[in-house]
Write a protein that holds these residues in place. Sequence first.
Motif, PDB file in Angstrom:
ATOM      1  N   TRP A 169       0.821  -1.209   0.000  1.00  0.00           N
ATOM      2  CA  TRP A 169       0.000   0.000   0.000  1.00  0.00           C
ATOM      3  C   TRP A 169       0.860   1.266   0.000  1.00  0.00           C
ATOM      4  O   TRP A 169       0.399   2.331  -0.412  1.00  0.00           O
ATOM      5  CB  TRP A 169      -0.896   0.043   1.219  1.00  0.00           C
ATOM      6  CG  TRP A 169      -1.879  -1.077   1.366  1.00  0.00           C
ATOM      7  CD1 TRP A 169      -1.931  -2.253   0.667  1.00  0.00           C
ATOM      8  CD2 TRP A 169      -2.945  -1.137   2.302  1.00  0.00           C
ATOM      9  NE1 TRP A 169      -2.963  -3.033   1.113  1.00  0.00           N
ATOM     10  CE2 TRP A 169      -3.605  -2.378   2.117  1.00  0.00           C
ATOM     11  CE3 TRP A 169      -3.407  -0.289   3.289  1.00  0.00           C
ATOM     12  CZ2 TRP A 169      -4.718  -2.759   2.879  1.00  0.00           C
ATOM     13  CZ3 TRP A 169      -4.506  -0.663   4.050  1.00  0.00           C
ATOM     14  CH2 TRP A 169      -5.157  -1.886   3.827  1.00  0.00           C
TER      15      TRP A 169
ATOM     16  N   ALA B  32     -10.281   3.971  -0.812  1.00  0.00           N
ATOM     17  CA  ALA B  32      -8.912   4.307  -0.413  1.00  0.00           C
ATOM     18  C   ALA B  32      -8.390   5.422  -1.307  1.00  0.00           C
ATOM     19  O   ALA B  32      -8.550   5.381  -2.525  1.00  0.00           O
ATOM     20  CB  ALA B  32      -8.017   3.074  -0.515  1.00  0.00           C
TER      21      ALA B  32
ATOM     22  N   CYS C  96      -1.939   6.303   0.751  1.00  0.00           N
ATOM     23  CA  CYS C  96      -1.193   5.699   1.853  1.00  0.00           C
ATOM     24  C   CYS C  96       0.217   6.275   1.813  1.00  0.00           C
ATOM     25  O   CYS C  96       0.914   6.166   0.797  1.00  0.00           O
ATOM     26  CB  CYS C  96      -1.160   4.177   1.741  1.00  0.00           C
ATOM     27  SG  CYS C  96      -0.325   3.384   3.149  1.00  0.00           S
TER      28      CYS C  96
ATOM     29  N   MET D 175      -3.009   7.021   6.308  1.00  0.00           N
ATOM     30  CA  MET D 175      -3.813   6.676   5.143  1.00  0.00           C
ATOM     31  C   MET D 175      -5.069   7.535   5.147  1.00  0.00           C
ATOM     32  O   MET D 175      -5.574   7.890   6.211  1.00  0.00           O
ATOM     33  CB  MET D 175      -4.176   5.195   5.197  1.00  0.00           C
ATOM     34  CG  MET D 175      -4.949   4.702   4.016  1.00  0.00           C
ATOM     35  SD  MET D 175      -5.109   2.900   4.112  1.00  0.00           S
ATOM     36  CE  MET D 175      -6.042   2.615   2.624  1.00  0.00           C
TER      37      MET D 175
END
Length: 131
Positions: A60, A77, A80, A87
């Motif tokens: 990530w 998402a 990150c 994140m």
Amino acid sequence: KGQFIELPSGGVPWLSYAYKNPEILGAVYPDMGNKDIQVIRLAKAAPATKDLRVEFPDEWAGKEDRLLQDVSHVPGALFCHPGKFLMTVRTRHDVEQVCRIISAKYEFEQHPAPSDPVDQTTTDKSAELGF
């Protein structure tokens, strides 16, 4: 089991509390620049170290948007940090999903499953087959 603190806003001091409570893995709070984005920040193991209690997965690190969504399987998402300590995500559901993943990662790292003893006949066969 690892836990996360939910804060009403960024900038609220929480690390000193986390240092005294080793089950705290991190904090979740709204982004200061955009309240529609949630920040998940992981706790350091101790004040004088850069070591984290648990990190976001290596895969990530440094990824954002579609690349991060693909490797994390978290639909909202966004980013990150390359340092694997921070994140950002879009929704409450995304926060819950990431916190579950990180809690499970922490539990596994703290209590890894016992490994099976090596079966010598399998090892010998693998060598014969060129593995």
